[in-house]
Design a protein around this motif. Sequence first.
Motif, PDB file in Angstrom:
ATOM      1  N   VAL A   1     -90.733  37.129 -28.797  1.00  0.00           N
ATOM      2  CA  VAL A   1     -89.859  37.959 -28.380  1.00  0.00           C
ATOM      3  C   VAL A   1     -88.505  36.819 -28.041  1.00  0.00           C
ATOM      4  O   VAL A   1     -88.504  35.972 -27.230  1.00  0.00           O
ATOM      5  CB  VAL A   1     -89.901  38.481 -26.803  1.00  0.00           C
ATOM      6  CG1 VAL A   1     -88.775  39.295 -26.257  1.00  0.00           C
ATOM      7  CG2 VAL A   1     -90.922  39.493 -27.072  1.00  0.00           C
ATOM      8  N   GLY A   2     -87.475  37.129 -28.963  1.00  0.00           N
ATOM      9  CA  GLY A   2     -86.370  35.960 -28.914  1.00  0.00           C
ATOM     10  C   GLY A   2     -87.006  34.622 -29.332  1.00  0.00           C
ATOM     11  O   GLY A   2     -87.446  34.583 -30.448  1.00  0.00           O
ATOM     12  N   GLU A   3     -86.993  33.465 -28.578  1.00  0.00           N
ATOM     13  CA  GLU A   3     -87.161  32.352 -28.920  1.00  0.00           C
ATOM     14  C   GLU A   3     -88.560  32.213 -28.162  1.00  0.00           C
ATOM     15  O   GLU A   3     -89.074  30.920 -27.990  1.00  0.00           O
ATOM     16  CB  GLU A   3     -86.380  31.136 -28.480  1.00  0.00           C
ATOM     17  CG  GLU A   3     -85.055  31.555 -29.287  1.00  0.00           C
ATOM     18  CD  GLU A   3     -84.289  30.083 -28.795  1.00  0.00           C
ATOM     19  OE1 GLU A   3     -84.354  29.263 -27.930  1.00  0.00           O
ATOM     20  OE2 GLU A   3     -83.099  29.898 -29.833  1.00  0.00           O
ATOM     21  N   ASP A   4     -89.175  33.079 -27.465  1.00  0.00           N
ATOM     22  CA  ASP A   4     -90.492  32.945 -26.931  1.00  0.00           C
ATOM     23  C   ASP A   4     -91.728  33.528 -27.129  1.00  0.00           C
ATOM     24  O   ASP A   4     -91.436  34.769 -27.910  1.00  0.00           O
ATOM     25  CB  ASP A   4     -90.343  33.644 -25.262  1.00  0.00           C
ATOM     26  CG  ASP A   4     -89.246  32.960 -24.480  1.00  0.00           C
ATOM     27  OD1 ASP A   4     -89.402  31.860 -23.901  1.00  0.00           O
ATOM     28  OD2 ASP A   4     -88.146  33.564 -24.279  1.00  0.00           O
ATOM     29  N   TYR A   5     -92.690  32.824 -27.446  1.00  0.00           N
ATOM     30  CA  TYR A   5     -93.881  33.343 -27.877  1.00  0.00           C
ATOM     31  C   TYR A   5     -94.869  33.857 -26.970  1.00  0.00           C
ATOM     32  O   TYR A   5     -94.868  33.032 -25.958  1.00  0.00           O
ATOM     33  CB  TYR A   5     -94.543  32.303 -28.843  1.00  0.00           C
ATOM     34  CG  TYR A   5     -93.802  31.767 -30.030  1.00  0.00           C
ATOM     35  CD1 TYR A   5     -93.578  32.608 -31.151  1.00  0.00           C
ATOM     36  CD2 TYR A   5     -92.785  30.797 -29.659  1.00  0.00           C
ATOM     37  CE1 TYR A   5     -92.763  32.064 -32.196  1.00  0.00           C
ATOM     38  CE2 TYR A   5     -91.950  30.235 -30.559  1.00  0.00           C
ATOM     39  CZ  TYR A   5     -91.741  31.093 -31.911  1.00  0.00           C
ATOM     40  OH  TYR A   5     -91.019  30.652 -32.909  1.00  0.00           O
ATOM     41  N   TYR A   6     -95.958  34.726 -27.144  1.00  0.00           N
ATOM     42  CA  TYR A   6     -96.753  35.209 -26.075  1.00  0.00           C
ATOM     43  C   TYR A   6     -98.132  35.480 -26.967  1.00  0.00           C
ATOM     44  O   TYR A   6     -98.256  35.986 -28.089  1.00  0.00           O
ATOM     45  CB  TYR A   6     -96.429  36.516 -25.490  1.00  0.00           C
ATOM     46  CG  TYR A   6     -95.030  36.139 -24.587  1.00  0.00           C
ATOM     47  CD1 TYR A   6     -95.325  35.337 -23.414  1.00  0.00           C
ATOM     48  CD2 TYR A   6     -93.930  36.772 -25.180  1.00  0.00           C
ATOM     49  CE1 TYR A   6     -93.911  35.472 -22.541  1.00  0.00           C
ATOM     50  CE2 TYR A   6     -92.699  36.472 -24.368  1.00  0.00           C
ATOM     51  CZ  TYR A   6     -92.946  35.908 -23.254  1.00  0.00           C
ATOM     52  OH  TYR A   6     -91.470  35.634 -22.550  1.00  0.00           O
ATOM     53  N   LEU A   7     -99.139  34.890 -26.434  1.00  0.00           N
ATOM     54  CA  LEU A   7    -100.567  34.675 -26.890  1.00  0.00           C
ATOM     55  C   LEU A   7    -101.544  35.298 -26.165  1.00  0.00           C
ATOM     56  O   LEU A   7    -101.529  34.826 -25.008  1.00  0.00           O
ATOM     57  CB  LEU A   7    -100.713  33.530 -27.722  1.00  0.00           C
ATOM     58  CG  LEU A   7    -102.206  33.087 -28.562  1.00  0.00           C
ATOM     59  CD1 LEU A   7    -101.635  32.025 -29.566  1.00  0.00           C
ATOM     60  CD2 LEU A   7    -103.137  32.784 -27.683  1.00  0.00           C
ATOM     61  N   VAL A   8    -102.472  36.112 -26.560  1.00  0.00           N
ATOM     62  CA  VAL A   8    -103.530  36.550 -26.040  1.00  0.00           C
ATOM     63  C   VAL A   8    -105.071  36.117 -26.540  1.00  0.00           C
ATOM     64  O   VAL A   8    -104.971  35.938 -27.732  1.00  0.00           O
ATOM     65  CB  VAL A   8    -103.605  38.125 -25.540  1.00  0.00           C
ATOM     66  CG1 VAL A   8    -102.538  38.238 -24.694  1.00  0.00           C
ATOM     67  CG2 VAL A   8    -103.449  38.628 -26.842  1.00  0.00           C
ATOM     68  N   CYS A   9    -106.090  36.028 -25.899  1.00  0.00           N
ATOM     69  CA  CYS A   9    -107.511  35.761 -26.488  1.00  0.00           C
ATOM     70  C   CYS A   9    -108.315  36.750 -25.773  1.00  0.00           C
ATOM     71  O   CYS A   9    -108.121  37.649 -24.916  1.00  0.00           O
ATOM     72  CB  CYS A   9    -107.795  34.338 -26.177  1.00  0.00           C
ATOM     73  SG  CYS A   9    -106.512  33.246 -26.866  1.00  0.00           S
ATOM     74  N   SER A  10    -109.506  36.772 -26.606  1.00  0.00           N
ATOM     75  CA  SER A  10    -110.581  37.794 -26.105  1.00  0.00           C
ATOM     76  C   SER A  10    -111.266  36.915 -24.701  1.00  0.00           C
ATOM     77  O   SER A  10    -111.098  35.568 -24.650  1.00  0.00           O
ATOM     78  CB  SER A  10    -111.927  37.858 -27.288  1.00  0.00           C
ATOM     79  OG  SER A  10    -111.348  38.528 -28.188  1.00  0.00           O
ATOM     80  N   SER A  11    -111.870  37.830 -24.056  1.00  0.00           N
ATOM     81  CA  SER A  11    -112.567  37.173 -22.597  1.00  0.00           C
ATOM     82  C   SER A  11    -113.906  37.577 -22.599  1.00  0.00           C
ATOM     83  O   SER A  11    -114.633  36.884 -21.518  1.00  0.00           O
ATOM     84  CB  SER A  11    -111.685  37.485 -21.362  1.00  0.00           C
ATOM     85  OG  SER A  11    -111.298  38.966 -21.512  1.00  0.00           O
ATOM     86  N   PHE A  12    -114.322  38.553 -23.103  1.00  0.00           N
ATOM     87  CA  PHE A  12    -115.803  39.304 -23.256  1.00  0.00           C
ATOM     88  C   PHE A  12    -116.312  39.364 -21.655  1.00  0.00           C
ATOM     89  O   PHE A  12    -115.455  40.125 -21.130  1.00  0.00           O
ATOM     90  CB  PHE A  12    -116.598  37.858 -23.908  1.00  0.00           C
ATOM     91  CG  PHE A  12    -116.499  37.670 -25.406  1.00  0.00           C
ATOM     92  CD1 PHE A  12    -116.751  38.573 -26.229  1.00  0.00           C
ATOM     93  CD2 PHE A  12    -115.491  36.784 -25.553  1.00  0.00           C
ATOM     94  CE1 PHE A  12    -116.461  38.378 -27.678  1.00  0.00           C
ATOM     95  CE2 PHE A  12    -115.259  36.274 -27.043  1.00  0.00           C
ATOM     96  CZ  PHE A  12    -115.584  37.441 -27.944  1.00  0.00           C
ATOM     97  N   GLU A  13    -117.109  38.765 -21.186  1.00  0.00           N
ATOM     98  CA  GLU A  13    -117.776  39.407 -19.808  1.00  0.00           C
ATOM     99  C   GLU A  13    -116.985  38.809 -18.749  1.00  0.00           C
ATOM    100  O   GLU A  13    -117.685  39.063 -17.384  1.00  0.00           O
ATOM    101  CB  GLU A  13    -119.275  39.095 -19.576  1.00  0.00           C
ATOM    102  CG  GLU A  13    -119.581  37.661 -19.471  1.00  0.00           C
ATOM    103  CD  GLU A  13    -119.878  36.680 -20.650  1.00  0.00           C
ATOM    104  OE1 GLU A  13    -120.882  35.836 -20.542  1.00  0.00           O
ATOM    105  OE2 GLU A  13    -119.403  37.047 -21.611  1.00  0.00           O
TER     106      GLU A  13
END
Length: 505
Positions: A22-34
Amino acid sequence: MPRFYDNPVIGGFHPDPSVCRVGEDYYLVCSSFEYFPGVPIFHSRDLVHWRQIGNVLDRPEQLPLPPDTPASRGIYAPTIRHHDGRFWLITTNVSTGGNFIVTAERPEGPWSDPVWIDLPGIDPDLAWDDEGNCWAAFQGVGVARIDPEAGKVLDGPWPIWSGTGLQWPEAPHLYRIGDWWYLMIAEGGTERGHTVAMARARSPRGPFEPSPVNPILTHRGTDHPVQSTGHADLVTTPDGDWWMVLLATRPRGFTPGFHVLGRETFLVPVEWVDGWPRVGTVELRARAPRAWHPWEPPPARDDFDAPVLGHEWISPRSRPDTSWSLAERPGWLTLHATGSTLDASGCTFVGRRQQHPECRVEVRLDPGWARAGVSVRLDEAHHYDLEVCDGRVEVIARIGPLRNVVARRAVPPGAVVLAVTTRTDDLLPPSATGAHDIALGTAATGPDTIAFHLGADLLAELDGRYLSTEVAVGFTGRVIGMYATEGSASFDWFEYRERGADVPA
């Protein structure tokens, strides 16, 4: 400006990365399981320095996990996108409910309650066309036109492409690039045969034609120190450069090799040649977009002076409010036992991911009359514990059906300092390095040695291979944390450092 960076860019048990800009910002997510809270979310300005800014699923009503949820179940493979001024995340709770969508105005949250949607499979994806239609792709690989606000399937689902013929075509992501719709998937399984493949079509419904250079990324069949490359996502920089985030592992030790940190997030540049992406080898040291060092890990030491726990702290399945407190004894984390053993679900455990092959963890524990300590955990059947109870400290190894006390020593009343270190050199203890042991075939090395200390005194050393995915199976990595299985215990501080960084290990 530095020209290189270190992979992984987010180390330790951060698999299935999905990224948006978003613009100059990056956002990242990951799996978390249990683990609860679920779906860690990170922010970066350069794709290399990542800082965790929250967890998307941080309320029990967002993350219903039954008490008997097996390890490596729970939350699989989120996709994050930004559309029409909002953040959208779609993922799968394989233990309860299936696929769902949550939204937020800000990436830090709060994120909405789940909107459940009747889509098959796992690894769902979201993409919008120029007419505003929302398309969801999923494992298999299929696609449907959906109403993401209402959680309704409007058309489909339809099968669109099953990959190149390898097992488990999954992790689909749809991208509208120019006049084409590109479909990127993972296949070959998430182990050593993992690959990334690409196809394209004029419509999200296909028909899709495969890239002439598939797989566009794989390390299968190589001796590269980075393995299991796959489950990727693409992102562009404001300057128009293309990058890929992906999961991979760093196995060590004698064949078949053991990875203990889980699947981690790596970064690699992407070039476009004749209308198709070309991806190079994923190196441990690679050319950087702007930065030098990798991710920004959580603070090395937590003195538990804040009113809430940091984003990095996770617990298996749930963390009832009655099981922990930062207010009962200010400046300490107090844990109340909710289960009598780490060998079954329902225990009180608060930990953080091991993020470096070599690290040192220290805690100051006032056990009172409790049974408590620090544990290196992979799951209920695979963990090493450093436990204080009834005036003694014990090192306990749980490996599959076996549970054994491998060291014991008396401790005086009051607070004690416990330490756990991991090392990847000098792996076998002296008693197992002689010629006689080699002749018996016992000199094969694991990935690391885990040592347990009471203050400065070494109590025991254990082979790290038994806390690896290759032994325990599953999708997660090691989590090192504090626990109480009887009574109530207080922890003054918890310190995690990469071995050799700032303090000797």
